[in-house]
Design a protein around this motif. Structure first.
Motif, PDB file in Angstrom:
ATOM      1  N   MET A  11       0.891  -1.475  -0.222  1.00 12.91           N
ATOM      2  CA  MET A  11      -0.007  -0.475  -0.482  1.00 12.91           C
ATOM      3  C   MET A  11       0.684   1.890  -0.089  1.00 12.91           C
ATOM      4  O   MET A  11       0.255   2.254  -0.429  1.00 12.91           O
ATOM      5  CB  MET A  11      -0.814   0.114   0.771  1.00 12.91           C
ATOM      6  CG  MET A  11      -1.518  -1.197   1.029  1.00 12.91           C
ATOM      7  SD  MET A  11      -3.060  -0.280  -0.759  1.00 12.91           S
ATOM      8  CE  MET A  11      -3.897   1.329   0.157  1.00 12.91           C
ATOM      9  N   LEU A  12       2.096   1.136   0.972  1.00 12.03           N
ATOM     10  CA  LEU A  12       2.734   2.219   0.470  1.00 12.03           C
ATOM     11  C   LEU A  12       3.250   2.293  -0.850  1.00 12.03           C
ATOM     12  O   LEU A  12       3.896   4.074  -0.992  1.00 12.03           O
ATOM     13  CB  LEU A  12       4.474   2.531   1.785  1.00 12.03           C
ATOM     14  CG  LEU A  12       5.263   3.123   1.819  1.00 12.03           C
ATOM     15  CD1 LEU A  12       5.685   2.888   2.802  1.00 12.03           C
ATOM     16  CD2 LEU A  12       5.869   3.124   0.906  1.00 12.03           C
ATOM     17  N   ALA A  13       3.877   1.817  -1.331  1.00 12.61           N
ATOM     18  CA  ALA A  13       4.073   1.775  -2.734  1.00 12.61           C
ATOM     19  C   ALA A  13       3.015   2.405  -3.840  1.00 12.61           C
ATOM     20  O   ALA A  13       3.897   3.080  -4.549  1.00 12.61           O
ATOM     21  CB  ALA A  13       4.660   0.145  -3.304  1.00 12.61           C
ATOM     22  N   ILE A  14       2.052   1.869  -3.767  1.00 10.25           N
ATOM     23  CA  ILE A  14       0.796   2.383  -4.635  1.00 10.25           C
ATOM     24  C   ILE A  14       0.638   3.720  -4.092  1.00 10.25           C
ATOM     25  O   ILE A  14       0.824   4.641  -4.807  1.00 10.25           O
ATOM     26  CB  ILE A  14      -0.405   1.651  -4.322  1.00 10.25           C
ATOM     27  CG1 ILE A  14      -0.241  -0.148  -4.933  1.00 10.25           C
ATOM     28  CG2 ILE A  14      -0.837   2.614  -5.263  1.00 10.25           C
ATOM     29  CD1 ILE A  14      -0.942  -1.117  -4.360  1.00 10.25           C
ATOM     30  N   ASP A  15       0.392   4.138  -3.014  1.00  9.78           N
ATOM     31  CA  ASP A  15       0.081   5.092  -2.312  1.00  9.78           C
ATOM     32  C   ASP A  15       1.122   6.509  -2.791  1.00  9.78           C
ATOM     33  O   ASP A  15       0.608   7.820  -3.144  1.00  9.78           O
ATOM     34  CB  ASP A  15       0.043   5.361  -1.099  1.00  9.78           C
ATOM     35  CG  ASP A  15      -0.875   6.585  -0.893  1.00  9.78           C
ATOM     36  OD1 ASP A  15      -2.470   7.331  -1.039  1.00  9.78           O
ATOM     37  OD2 ASP A  15      -0.446   7.594  -0.563  1.00  9.78           O
ATOM     38  N   LEU A  16       2.584   6.425  -2.508  1.00 10.70           N
ATOM     39  CA  LEU A  16       3.405   7.135  -2.395  1.00 10.70           C
ATOM     40  C   LEU A  16       3.840   7.304  -4.127  1.00 10.70           C
ATOM     41  O   LEU A  16       3.960   7.909  -4.195  1.00 10.70           O
ATOM     42  CB  LEU A  16       4.637   6.447  -1.982  1.00 10.70           C
ATOM     43  CG  LEU A  16       6.146   6.957  -2.359  1.00 10.70           C
ATOM     44  CD1 LEU A  16       6.337   9.053  -1.718  1.00 10.70           C
ATOM     45  CD2 LEU A  16       7.004   6.774  -0.824  1.00 10.70           C
ATOM     46  N   ALA A  17       3.707   6.039  -4.734  1.00 13.78           N
ATOM     47  CA  ALA A  17       4.293   6.328  -6.496  1.00 13.78           C
ATOM     48  C   ALA A  17       2.725   7.081  -6.890  1.00 13.78           C
ATOM     49  O   ALA A  17       2.935   8.041  -7.846  1.00 13.78           O
ATOM     50  CB  ALA A  17       3.710   5.155  -7.302  1.00 13.78           C
ATOM     51  N   SER A  18       1.657   7.488  -6.809  1.00 11.10           N
ATOM     52  CA  SER A  18       0.617   8.111  -6.940  1.00 11.10           C
ATOM     53  C   SER A  18       0.515   9.661  -6.518  1.00 11.10           C
ATOM     54  O   SER A  18       0.586  10.619  -7.349  1.00 11.10           O
ATOM     55  CB  SER A  18      -0.717   7.831  -6.135  1.00 11.10           C
ATOM     56  OG  SER A  18      -1.721   8.100  -6.445  1.00 11.10           O
ATOM     57  N   THR A  19       0.949   9.883  -5.298  1.00  9.29           N
ATOM     58  CA  THR A  19       1.636  10.826  -4.483  1.00  9.29           C
ATOM     59  C   THR A  19       2.771  11.886  -5.466  1.00  9.29           C
ATOM     60  O   THR A  19       2.683  12.126  -6.316  1.00  9.29           O
ATOM     61  CB  THR A  19       2.506  11.055  -3.075  1.00  9.29           C
ATOM     62  OG1 THR A  19       1.042  10.668  -2.512  1.00  9.29           O
ATOM     63  CG2 THR A  19       2.923  12.110  -2.487  1.00  9.29           C
ATOM     64  N   LEU A  20       3.859  11.013  -6.081  1.00  5.97           N
ATOM     65  CA  LEU A  20       5.144  11.678  -6.765  1.00  5.97           C
ATOM     66  C   LEU A  20       5.036  11.711  -7.898  1.00  5.97           C
ATOM     67  O   LEU A  20       4.905  13.145  -8.896  1.00  5.97           O
ATOM     68  CB  LEU A  20       5.511  10.513  -6.471  1.00  5.97           C
ATOM     69  CG  LEU A  20       6.777   9.970  -5.357  1.00  5.97           C
ATOM     70  CD1 LEU A  20       8.133   9.003  -5.625  1.00  5.97           C
ATOM     71  CD2 LEU A  20       7.464  11.204  -4.931  1.00  5.97           C
ATOM     72  N   ALA A  21       3.805  10.646  -8.791  1.00  6.53           N
ATOM     73  CA  ALA A  21       3.411  11.373  -9.868  1.00  6.53           C
ATOM     74  C   ALA A  21       2.387  13.055  -9.603  1.00  6.53           C
ATOM     75  O   ALA A  21       2.620  13.196 -10.631  1.00  6.53           O
ATOM     76  CB  ALA A  21       2.623  10.420 -10.628  1.00  6.53           C
ATOM     77  N   GLY A  22       2.103  12.387  -9.116  1.00  8.79           N
ATOM     78  CA  GLY A  22       1.014  13.818  -8.864  1.00  8.79           C
ATOM     79  C   GLY A  22       1.800  15.457  -8.809  1.00  8.79           C
ATOM     80  O   GLY A  22       1.852  15.889  -9.160  1.00  8.79           O
ATOM     81  N   GLU A  23       2.471  14.980  -7.543  1.00 13.79           N
ATOM     82  CA  GLU A  23       3.334  16.725  -7.347  1.00 13.79           C
ATOM     83  C   GLU A  23       4.333  16.593  -9.201  1.00 13.79           C
ATOM     84  O   GLU A  23       4.877  18.168  -9.174  1.00 13.79           O
ATOM     85  CB  GLU A  23       4.561  16.098  -6.699  1.00 13.79           C
ATOM     86  CG  GLU A  23       4.110  16.510  -5.099  1.00 13.79           C
ATOM     87  CD  GLU A  23       4.611  15.123  -4.385  1.00 13.79           C
ATOM     88  OE1 GLU A  23       4.570  15.312  -2.230  1.00 13.79           O
ATOM     89  OE2 GLU A  23       5.720  15.426  -4.627  1.00 13.79           O
ATOM     90  N   LEU A  24       4.863  15.668  -9.633  1.00 12.44           N
ATOM     91  CA  LEU A  24       5.823  16.178 -11.117  1.00 12.44           C
ATOM     92  C   LEU A  24       3.943  16.406 -11.711  1.00 12.44           C
ATOM     93  O   LEU A  24       5.147  17.047 -12.984  1.00 12.44           O
ATOM     94  CB  LEU A  24       6.333  14.298 -11.411  1.00 12.44           C
ATOM     95  CG  LEU A  24       6.998  14.349 -10.820  1.00 12.44           C
ATOM     96  CD1 LEU A  24       7.431  12.233 -11.413  1.00 12.44           C
ATOM     97  CD2 LEU A  24       8.482  14.928 -11.250  1.00 12.44           C
ATOM     98  N   ASP A  25       3.489  16.249 -11.332  1.00  7.39           N
ATOM     99  CA  ASP A  25       2.372  16.391 -13.172  1.00  7.39           C
ATOM    100  C   ASP A  25       1.995  18.651 -12.800  1.00  7.39           C
ATOM    101  O   ASP A  25       1.743  18.710 -13.429  1.00  7.39           O
ATOM    102  CB  ASP A  25       0.938  15.681 -12.633  1.00  7.39           C
ATOM    103  CG  ASP A  25       0.290  16.280 -13.875  1.00  7.39           C
ATOM    104  OD1 ASP A  25       0.755  16.170 -14.914  1.00  7.39           O
ATOM    105  OD2 ASP A  25      -0.580  15.977 -13.888  1.00  7.39           O
ATOM    106  N   GLY A  26       2.462  18.020 -11.204  1.00  3.47           N
ATOM    107  CA  GLY A  26       1.879  19.355 -11.061  1.00  3.47           C
ATOM    108  C   GLY A  26       3.630  20.888 -11.012  1.00  3.47           C
ATOM    109  O   GLY A  26       2.642  22.318 -11.226  1.00  3.47           O
ATOM    110  N   HIS A  27       4.600  19.717 -10.976  1.00  5.12           N
ATOM    111  CA  HIS A  27       5.243  21.033 -11.175  1.00  5.12           C
ATOM    112  C   HIS A  27       5.830  21.547 -12.660  1.00  5.12           C
ATOM    113  O   HIS A  27       5.792  22.277 -13.444  1.00  5.12           O
ATOM    114  CB  HIS A  27       6.595  19.929 -10.812  1.00  5.12           C
ATOM    115  CG  HIS A  27       8.126  20.372 -10.962  1.00  5.12           C
ATOM    116  ND1 HIS A  27       8.202  22.265 -10.175  1.00  5.12           N
ATOM    117  CD2 HIS A  27       8.312  21.222 -12.489  1.00  5.12           C
ATOM    118  CE1 HIS A  27       9.576  22.210 -10.084  1.00  5.12           C
ATOM    119  NE2 HIS A  27      10.151  21.678 -11.682  1.00  5.12           N
ATOM    120  N   LEU A  28       5.318  20.075 -13.515  1.00  5.63           N
ATOM    121  CA  LEU A  28       5.103  20.105 -15.406  1.00  5.63           C
ATOM    122  C   LEU A  28       3.865  20.862 -15.740  1.00  5.63           C
ATOM    123  O   LEU A  28       4.633  21.660 -16.334  1.00  5.63           O
ATOM    124  CB  LEU A  28       5.235  19.012 -16.176  1.00  5.63           C
ATOM    125  CG  LEU A  28       6.049  18.059 -15.692  1.00  5.63           C
ATOM    126  CD1 LEU A  28       5.829  16.823 -16.186  1.00  5.63           C
ATOM    127  CD2 LEU A  28       7.114  18.779 -16.441  1.00  5.63           C
TER     128      LEU A  28
END
Length: 223
Positions: A11-28
Motif C-alpha cells: 500500500m505504501l508503494a502504490i500510494d507514494l507512487a501516486s503522490t510522486l506522480a501528482g507532484e511531478l504533474d503539478g510541477h510540469l
C-alpha cells in the motif's frame, strides 16, 4: 515532520507512487521540465514498479540518483542499473536519465562534468530518499571521510565520500542540494528504522546525516 503510516509495504508503494506522480504533474503544469532524484536499493524498487506506469509527459521528466557507487552501470550494485531496470520502463522509458557515474578512474576527475549537467535541474522538483539503520541517507554515512564537506552549507553540488563500512567510493548529492528539493519524501520500513529516525531527531547531522534533510520532509512508514 509528518509521518504517514501504511498497513503494509504494498500500500505504501502504490500510494507514494501516486503522490510522486501528482507532484511531478503539478510541477510540469508550471515548468517545461521536472527533476526527480531517487535513492536506489531494495526500499525504492517496489515504488518504481508502480511509478513507471504513471500517465505523465515523461519526456519532460529528468531522473537522477541521489547517490552512486563508483562502479560501472552494469554492476549489480549500481543504482543506475536498478533505476533503468525498474523505473525507466513502461511509460517512464521516455524520461531523460542524468547519471552520477561516467568512465573515469576516480570520481574527482569528472566532478565538474557531472555537476554541469545537474546544475540546471536545481532546485530538485521531487526527492525520494531512503535511510539506513545507521541513519545515513544517500551516501552521507556517519563518520565517512568527506561527510563534513558534504554537510557544509556551501558544499558543491556533488560530494565524494569513502565510507569505511562500504566496499566502494561513493558520489552523492550534497546535503544542501538534497534539502533544497521542493518536495521531499523519505521511505522507511520496520521498527528498527523508525527507532533510528527518532534517535536522529536529537543528534547532529555529523552523527545522523538524515537530520540534515528532515525539514519539511514527509516520512512514509510501514512495518
Amino acid at each position: 515532520m509528518n509521518i504517514v503510516e501504511y498497513p503494509d509495504r504494498d500500500m505504501l508503494a502504490i500510494d507514494l507512487a501516486s503522490t510522486l506522480a501528482g507532484e511531478l504533474d503539478g510541477h510540469l503544469f508550471h515548468n517545461d521540465t521536472a527533476s526527480l532524484a531517487v535513492a536506489g536499493g531494495s526500499t525504492t524498487g517496489p515504488i518504481f514498479d508502480d511509478l513507471c506506469a504513471a500517465d505523465l509527459p515523461w519526456d519532460r521528466v529528468h531522473v537522477l540518483p541521489t547517490d552512486e557507487r563508483w562502479v560501472p552501470n552494469s554492476d549489480p550494485r549500481s543504482n543506475e542499473k536498478l533505476i533503468r531496470e525498474r523505473l525507466l520502463v513502461n511509460r517512464a522509458a521516455k524520461a531523460r536519465y542524468l547519471p552520477l557515474h561516467t568512465p573515469a578512474e576516480q570520481p574527482e576527475d569528472v566532478l565538474p562534468e557531472l555537476e554541469a549537467v545537474i546544475a540546471p535541474e536545481l532546485p530538485l522538483s521531487v526527492l525520494l530518499l531512503g535511510m539506513g539503520e545507521d541513519m545515513h541517507t544517500a551516501s552521507l554515512f556517519p563518520g565517512a571521510p568527506g561527510l563534513e564537506a558534504a554537510l557544509d552549507k556551501h558544499a558543491p553540488i556533488l560530494s565524494v565520500l569513502k565510507p569505511q563500512t562500504q566496499p566502494e567510493t561513493r558520489i552523492s548529492l550534497s546535503a544542501r542540494v538534497l534539502d533544497g528539493a521542493l518536495s521531499k519524501h523519505l521511505v522507511i520500513y520496520g521498527s528498527k528504522k523508525r527507532e533510528a529516525l527518532m534517535r536522529a531527531m536529537s543528534l547532529p547531522p555529523e552523527e545522523a546525516p538524515i537530520q540534515a534533510v528532515l525539514s519539511e520532509t514527509v516520512i512514509h512508514w510501514a512495518e
